[in-house]
Design an enzyme around this catalytic site. Sequence first.
Site, mmCIF file in Angstrom:
data_model
loop_
_atom_site.group_PDB
_atom_site.id
_atom_site.type_symbol
_atom_site.label_atom_id
_atom_site.label_comp_id
_atom_site.label_asym_id
_atom_site.label_seq_id
_atom_site.Cartn_x
_atom_site.Cartn_y
_atom_site.Cartn_z
ATOM 1 C CD GLU A 53 5.348 8.653 -9.313
ATOM 2 O OE1 GLU A 53 6.100 9.467 -9.906
ATOM 3 O OE2 GLU A 53 5.675 7.764 -8.721
ATOM 4 C CB CYS B 93 -0.393 4.531 -3.346
ATOM 5 S SG CYS B 93 0.962 5.079 -2.251
ATOM 6 C CD GLU C 151 -0.991 -0.197 -2.983
ATOM 7 O OE1 GLU C 151 -0.855 0.928 -3.620
ATOM 8 O OE2 GLU C 151 -0.032 -0.713 -2.830
ATOM 9 C CB CYS D 21 -2.108 1.821 0.789
ATOM 10 S SG CYS D 21 -1.682 3.221 -0.629
ATOM 11 C CB CYS E 149 2.938 3.129 1.839
ATOM 12 S SG CYS E 149 1.193 4.121 1.486
ATOM 13 C CG ASN F 146 2.126 4.544 -9.350
ATOM 14 O OD1 ASN F 146 1.856 3.625 -10.180
ATOM 15 N ND2 ASN F 146 3.292 4.959 -8.874
HETATM 16 N N1 THU Z 1 3.345 3.394 -4.610
HETATM 17 C C1 THU Z 1 2.321 2.747 -4.943
HETATM 18 O O1 THU Z 1 1.403 2.972 -5.609
HETATM 19 N N2 THU Z 1 1.818 1.561 -3.851
HETATM 20 C C2 THU Z 1 2.630 1.162 -2.996
HETATM 21 O O2 THU Z 1 2.233 0.225 -2.427
HETATM 22 C C3 THU Z 1 3.897 1.759 -2.650
HETATM 23 C C4 THU Z 1 4.485 2.987 -3.354
HETATM 24 C C5 THU Z 1 3.863 4.390 -5.471
HETATM 25 C C6 THU Z 1 3.852 5.702 -5.094
HETATM 26 C C7 THU Z 1 4.650 6.577 -5.800
HETATM 27 O O3 THU Z 1 4.078 6.937 -7.043
HETATM 28 C C8 THU Z 1 5.688 5.446 -6.236
HETATM 29 O O4 THU Z 1 5.050 4.237 -5.893
HETATM 30 C C9 THU Z 1 6.971 5.430 -5.406
HETATM 31 O O5 THU Z 1 6.656 5.441 -4.361
#
Ligand code: THU
Length: 160
Positions: free
Chosen positions: A63, A72, A74, A114, A111, A61
């Site tokens: 940000e 994310c 994925e 994804c 999520c 991920n």
């Molecule tokens: N996130 C992911 O990378 N994958 C997931 O399956 C759930 C959430 C990340 C997004 C954000 O950077 C952090 O986790 C918190 O939501």
Amino acid sequence: MKDLQITAIIKVYQYDELNADDQKLIKTAMEATARSYAPYSHFSVGAAALLNNGTIVTGTNQENAAYPSGLCAERTTLFYANSQYPDQAVKALAVAAKTEKGFIQTPIPPCGACRQVILETEKRYGQPIRILLYGKECIYEVKSISDLLPLSFDASAMEE
Ligand code: THU
């Protein structure tokens, strides 16, 4: 009126019940979490995609101070895989996540966005993607995103 009942099959494993290839894919996703950029959530997610040619591609991920601009693990992984290897279908995808306290106990649930992107990748290559979701307690395995995204929307709806 009638009910439409939808069934999902999710296999639940202990790590040492998995075969060596699946253990390797999960380990690769776990290691990738160290390369996450998550200064806001402190939730580090790593994913590893196994391609048809045997290549493993990882992503994390990423940000952003403007929160919705982040992505994310994925989607980072699948977009990278499809960009670098557009001719290779994705066979399997492993995901792992940790907080500042360590890897999470229950398997990481991808999520909705994804799940939609995983579906698009399955449709694009005409091949299901086996998904392994790591948790310290257990690992969930599904044979295809269809078990995580029932009643999904894809291009076929626009052809009706
Ligand atoms: N996130 C992911 O990378 N994958 C997931 O399956 C759930 C959430 C990340 C997004 C954000 O950077 C952090 O986790 C918190 O939501």
